[in-house]
Design a protein around this motif. Sequence first.
Motif: not given
Length: 324
Positions: A238, A240, A273, A275, A298
């Motif tokens: 994950r 940013r 964000e 994934t 993250l």
Amino acid sequence: MRASRLINILTTLQARGLVTATELSEENGVSLRTIYRDIDQLSLAGIPVYSERGPDGGYRLLDGYRVRLNGLSTKEAEALFLSGLPGPAADLGLGAVMASAEKKLAVALPEDLRKSASAMRSRFHLDTVAWFGEGEQPAHLEAITDAVWNHKVIRMRYQTWRKEKTIETQPLGLVLKGGAWYLVARSRDAMLNYRIARILDLIVTDETFEPPRDFDLAAHWGESTERLDAEMHPNVARVRLSKWGAQMLPYFNSGYANRRMEMGEPGPDGWREATVPTGSTRQAATEFLRLGPEIEVLEPQELREMVAEMAAKMVAIYSPVHSG
């Protein structure tokens, strides 16, 4: 529609030999009853179609019967010329054969179709090699091609990632992927892929084999590459991303990761964000560092710490004290 279907049935029988009514039904999108009627219609028209009964039965044309190549549409003629890829054909030792076939086809076509087909080849070119890469020219490609065509068992000395191996296998097909040639072969009842450039020595034996009737080369390759992609991306991160980072990440990702990446909406600061499927922790850290300060990892914590560690080492290397 019916005339087109009859022609398709006829050319299918000529190209593939024995074909079941079920296969003809699925290929033409009609019922079995319709196929039975079409076969009767072909027989009434004097086409020598006969049936073979039993579990392995079906329909076939009388041996020696051939359909004349006519009735091509403009799009069909263009597609035929576009399918003649000079680079791969030459790699397989078929360059002269392909050129000869195209000349014969051009002579057989009406003048308007001949011009249209030639124009297609002059305006489209297929380059199978990725940017900044070079296509391979494997030493044993022509010999393997002959073995594939003639169903001959081969013995080879093969360089895997870890060691050399001597392998005896049954070659079933060839695949050109990103400028590299691969052999799909059956070894001990398993379908395996071999990169032909890694074959060190090759012997084509006189022993022949019967290929599996239900083998589908394209389906096997699609399934095996999807499986390999999944094995190469066992983890998920994950992150940013800045606006620029979100734009650039798809260029750095693999196609597999891009298809499965989930990107959120931009926040008040313009960052979003995402994934992303990843490989090992070290591999993922190296890939993400290509985006520099435009990405923040993250999760997972292990990956975040490795990115920080690598970034710290880079700062130390380029610091004025270290340079002095």
